[in-house]
Design a protein around this motif. Sequence first.
Motif, PDB file in Angstrom:
ATOM      1  N   LEU A  89     -16.481   0.027   2.856  1.00  0.00           N
ATOM      2  CA  LEU A  89     -16.607  -1.305   2.244  1.00  0.00           C
ATOM      3  C   LEU A  89     -18.027  -1.860   2.328  1.00  0.00           C
ATOM      4  CD1 LEU A  89     -13.304  -2.883   3.633  1.00  0.00           C
ATOM      5  CD2 LEU A  89     -13.659  -1.711   1.444  1.00  0.00           C
ATOM      6  N   SER A  90     -18.994  -0.988   2.572  1.00  0.00           N
ATOM      7  CA  SER A  90     -20.381  -1.433   2.731  1.00  0.00           C
ATOM      8  C   SER A  90     -20.921  -2.134   1.500  1.00  0.00           C
ATOM      9  CB  SER A  90     -21.289  -0.234   3.050  1.00  0.00           C
ATOM     10  OG  SER A  90     -20.874   0.433   4.209  1.00  0.00           O
ATOM     11  N   PHE A  91     -20.375  -1.790   0.321  1.00  0.00           N
ATOM     12  CA  PHE A  91     -20.901  -2.341  -0.928  1.00  0.00           C
ATOM     13  C   PHE A  91     -19.939  -3.341  -1.572  1.00  0.00           C
ATOM     14  CE2 PHE A  91     -22.500   2.042  -0.432  1.00  0.00           C
ATOM     15  CZ  PHE A  91     -23.822   1.741  -0.158  1.00  0.00           C
ATOM     16  N   LEU A  92     -19.051  -3.902  -0.768  1.00  0.00           N
ATOM     17  CA  LEU A  92     -18.165  -4.948  -1.257  1.00  0.00           C
ATOM     18  C   LEU A  92     -18.925  -6.261  -1.299  1.00  0.00           C
ATOM     19  CD1 LEU A  92     -15.201  -5.181  -2.133  1.00  0.00           C
ATOM     20  CD2 LEU A  92     -14.651  -5.912   0.192  1.00  0.00           C
ATOM     21  N   ASP A  93     -18.966  -6.885  -2.465  1.00  0.00           N
ATOM     22  CA  ASP A  93     -19.713  -8.123  -2.693  1.00  0.00           C
ATOM     23  C   ASP A  93     -18.738  -9.298  -2.696  1.00  0.00           C
ATOM     24  OD1 ASP A  93     -21.429 -10.125  -3.540  1.00  0.00           O
ATOM     25  OD2 ASP A  93     -21.511  -9.419  -5.625  1.00  0.00           O
ATOM     26  N   ARG A  94     -18.785 -10.112  -1.659  1.00  0.00           N
ATOM     27  CA  ARG A  94     -17.878 -11.257  -1.562  1.00  0.00           C
ATOM     28  C   ARG A  94     -18.538 -12.482  -2.193  1.00  0.00           C
ATOM     29  NH1 ARG A  94     -17.276  -7.838   2.623  1.00  0.00           N
ATOM     30  NH2 ARG A  94     -15.149  -7.389   3.369  1.00  0.00           N
ATOM     31  N   ALA A  95     -17.849 -13.055  -3.199  1.00  0.00           N
ATOM     32  CA  ALA A  95     -18.422 -14.171  -3.954  1.00  0.00           C
ATOM     33  C   ALA A  95     -17.304 -15.107  -4.407  1.00  0.00           C
ATOM     34  CB  ALA A  95     -19.187 -13.659  -5.171  1.00  0.00           C
ATOM     35  N   ALA A  96     -17.544 -16.383  -4.316  1.00  0.00           N
ATOM     36  CA  ALA A  96     -16.512 -17.362  -4.675  1.00  0.00           C
ATOM     37  C   ALA A  96     -16.061 -17.221  -6.120  1.00  0.00           C
ATOM     38  CB  ALA A  96     -17.041 -18.777  -4.412  1.00  0.00           C
ATOM     39  N   GLN A  97     -16.992 -16.874  -7.007  1.00  0.00           N
ATOM     40  CA  GLN A  97     -16.669 -16.805  -8.431  1.00  0.00           C
ATOM     41  C   GLN A  97     -15.848 -15.563  -8.792  1.00  0.00           C
ATOM     42  OE1 GLN A  97     -19.769 -16.929  -7.160  1.00  0.00           O
ATOM     43  NE2 GLN A  97     -20.411 -19.052  -7.571  1.00  0.00           N
ATOM     44  N   ALA A  98     -15.640 -14.665  -7.830  1.00  0.00           N
ATOM     45  CA  ALA A  98     -14.965 -13.402  -8.111  1.00  0.00           C
ATOM     46  C   ALA A  98     -13.443 -13.476  -7.957  1.00  0.00           C
ATOM     47  CB  ALA A  98     -15.515 -12.316  -7.200  1.00  0.00           C
ATOM     48  N   GLY A  99     -12.924 -14.649  -7.698  1.00  0.00           N
ATOM     49  CA  GLY A  99     -11.471 -14.730  -7.523  1.00  0.00           C
ATOM     50  C   GLY A  99     -10.962 -16.126  -7.831  1.00  0.00           C
ATOM     51  N   PRO A 100      -9.649 -16.282  -7.817  1.00  0.00           N
ATOM     52  CA  PRO A 100      -8.702 -15.181  -7.627  1.00  0.00           C
ATOM     53  C   PRO A 100      -8.504 -14.355  -8.890  1.00  0.00           C
ATOM     54  CG  PRO A 100      -7.512 -17.233  -7.926  1.00  0.00           C
ATOM     55  CD  PRO A 100      -8.971 -17.595  -7.908  1.00  0.00           C
ATOM     56  N   GLN A 101      -8.411 -13.045  -8.702  1.00  0.00           N
ATOM     57  CA  GLN A 101      -8.047 -12.125  -9.780  1.00  0.00           C
ATOM     58  C   GLN A 101      -6.648 -11.614  -9.466  1.00  0.00           C
ATOM     59  OE1 GLN A 101     -11.959 -10.358 -11.784  1.00  0.00           O
ATOM     60  NE2 GLN A 101     -11.306  -9.200 -10.001  1.00  0.00           N
ATOM     61  N   VAL A 102      -5.710 -11.885 -10.349  1.00  0.00           N
ATOM     62  CA  VAL A 102      -4.304 -11.628 -10.061  1.00  0.00           C
ATOM     63  C   VAL A 102      -3.661 -10.860 -11.209  1.00  0.00           C
ATOM     64  CG1 VAL A 102      -2.069 -12.678  -9.520  1.00  0.00           C
ATOM     65  CG2 VAL A 102      -4.179 -13.774  -8.737  1.00  0.00           C
ATOM     66  N   THR A 103      -2.824  -9.890 -10.869  1.00  0.00           N
ATOM     67  CA  THR A 103      -1.958  -9.236 -11.837  1.00  0.00           C
ATOM     68  C   THR A 103      -0.516  -9.382 -11.372  1.00  0.00           C
ATOM     69  OG1 THR A 103      -3.569  -7.602 -12.601  1.00  0.00           O
ATOM     70  CG2 THR A 103      -1.260  -7.049 -12.877  1.00  0.00           C
ATOM     71  N   VAL A 104       0.323  -9.901 -12.245  1.00  0.00           N
ATOM     72  CA  VAL A 104       1.767  -9.912 -12.014  1.00  0.00           C
ATOM     73  C   VAL A 104       2.332  -8.717 -12.774  1.00  0.00           C
ATOM     74  CG1 VAL A 104       3.935 -11.150 -12.335  1.00  0.00           C
ATOM     75  CG2 VAL A 104       1.844 -12.403 -11.726  1.00  0.00           C
ATOM     76  N   ALA A 105       2.965  -7.807 -12.038  1.00  0.00           N
ATOM     77  CA  ALA A 105       3.550  -6.611 -12.642  1.00  0.00           C
ATOM     78  C   ALA A 105       5.059  -6.660 -12.479  1.00  0.00           C
ATOM     79  CB  ALA A 105       2.991  -5.352 -11.982  1.00  0.00           C
ATOM     80  N   MET A 106       5.781  -6.425 -13.567  1.00  0.00           N
ATOM     81  CA  MET A 106       7.241  -6.378 -13.536  1.00  0.00           C
ATOM     82  C   MET A 106       7.692  -5.004 -13.989  1.00  0.00           C
ATOM     83  SD  MET A 106       8.037 -10.121 -15.197  1.00  0.00           S
ATOM     84  CE  MET A 106       6.641  -9.987 -16.323  1.00  0.00           C
ATOM     85  N   VAL A 107       8.585  -4.415 -13.207  1.00  0.00           N
ATOM     86  CA  VAL A 107       9.060  -3.056 -13.478  1.00  0.00           C
ATOM     87  C   VAL A 107      10.562  -3.105 -13.701  1.00  0.00           C
ATOM     88  CG1 VAL A 107       9.150  -0.691 -12.635  1.00  0.00           C
ATOM     89  CG2 VAL A 107       7.245  -2.184 -11.946  1.00  0.00           C
ATOM     90  N   ALA A 108      10.996  -2.695 -14.897  1.00  0.00           N
ATOM     91  CA  ALA A 108      12.420  -2.738 -15.230  1.00  0.00           C
ATOM     92  C   ALA A 108      12.793  -1.548 -16.100  1.00  0.00           C
ATOM     93  CB  ALA A 108      12.762  -4.034 -15.970  1.00  0.00           C
ATOM     94  N   GLN A 109      13.785  -0.785 -15.654  1.00  0.00           N
ATOM     95  CA  GLN A 109      14.343   0.311 -16.441  1.00  0.00           C
ATOM     96  C   GLN A 109      13.262   1.274 -16.947  1.00  0.00           C
ATOM     97  OE1 GLN A 109      16.696  -1.668 -19.450  1.00  0.00           O
ATOM     98  NE2 GLN A 109      17.980  -2.693 -17.934  1.00  0.00           N
ATOM     99  N   GLY A 110      12.327   1.577 -16.074  1.00  0.00           N
ATOM    100  CA  GLY A 110      11.276   2.526 -16.408  1.00  0.00           C
ATOM    101  C   GLY A 110      10.135   1.966 -17.224  1.00  0.00           C
ATOM    102  N   GLU A 111      10.207   0.700 -17.598  1.00  0.00           N
ATOM    103  CA  GLU A 111       9.137   0.061 -18.362  1.00  0.00           C
ATOM    104  C   GLU A 111       8.402  -0.939 -17.473  1.00  0.00           C
ATOM    105  OE1 GLU A 111       8.211   0.881 -21.349  1.00  0.00           O
ATOM    106  OE2 GLU A 111       9.840   2.316 -21.657  1.00  0.00           O
ATOM    107  N   ARG A 112       7.187  -1.300 -17.897  1.00  0.00           N
ATOM    108  CA  ARG A 112       6.378  -2.235 -17.127  1.00  0.00           C
ATOM    109  C   ARG A 112       5.820  -3.322 -18.035  1.00  0.00           C
ATOM    110  NH1 ARG A 112       1.725   1.239 -14.904  1.00  0.00           N
ATOM    111  NH2 ARG A 112       1.871   2.072 -17.003  1.00  0.00           N
ATOM    112  N   ALA A 113       5.602  -4.501 -17.453  1.00  0.00           N
ATOM    113  CA  ALA A 113       4.910  -5.584 -18.153  1.00  0.00           C
ATOM    114  C   ALA A 113       3.923  -6.203 -17.175  1.00  0.00           C
ATOM    115  CB  ALA A 113       5.901  -6.631 -18.644  1.00  0.00           C
TER     116      ALA A 113
END
Length: 297
Positions: A89-113
């Motif tokens: 993690l030496s090159f991880l850049d922590r910055a206020a403007q970089a978040g929050p980044q969020v993905t909501v993933a739903m998995v149903a009957q072999g499909e995803r959204a």
Amino acid sequence: MRHRDRRTGAVLCVGRIYCDLVFTGIEGFPALGREVYARDMALVAGGGAYIAAVHAASLGRRTALVARLGTDRLSTGLEDELAASGIDLSFLDRAAQAGPQVTVAMVAQGERAFLTRRAGHVLPATLDAALAWDEAVHLHIAEYATLAEIPDLVARARAQGLSISLDPSWDDALIRTPGLVEACAGVDLFLPNLEEATAITGETSPDRALAALAARFPAVALKAGADGAFFAGGGVRLHRAAEPVPVIDTTGAGDAFNAGFVHAWLSGAPPQDALDRAIAAASVAIQGPGGRGALVF
């Protein structure tokens, strides 16, 4: 002097880090005005750069994540997972403007959204230091969107003597962009899935899409899900089947595949072995929620 041994050198993974909320065990997707309930939920780190990095590290490859991480509560909630992952993690850049980044993933009957929010720009302040790192031999670009935001990224990596792989990753706004292939000039290893390959080339069969891309890139590994994977490069054309495994969530399977293939490719494995190792890594990813899948650390 830079460490030049591809077999043991480090891989840099560049891209965005997301907080993934993964809902599984649902009967169907929500309709307008309706509510559905999930049997299970996981809160995990996500994004192609992180998923590829964590799977590469699990294979014993020294791997550094070159990315921005927000300072909000959702982003900092990923710190423990990142610290335990085995990724540098030496090159991880922590910055206020970089978040929050969020993905909501739903998995149903072999499909995803998916529903995703990006935050800020993708360019980490640490990029130049990472590319100049003596241990680095390879740069993996986790999505074409990253290259679109940093259009000189390939040239900068080339100037440091790094080999380069790129996963175009599906993005409705970019995947059919005229000039996408030209913008990827200089990439050594192109890693699309079948849907991306057909959208980019306009070809409808795996063989023809693979041929079209192999005419533009030195090596192409094409992911075809349950149908395994294809490879073209150096006069070699291959298909390898996938072994059936219990599927919990296919999120991140392609990124895990990338990690397995890049690690084997850098190690000097022949293409058929690289495909087998890549498919095995993807199989680990689909046996648990989120891109980390069944990896335990």
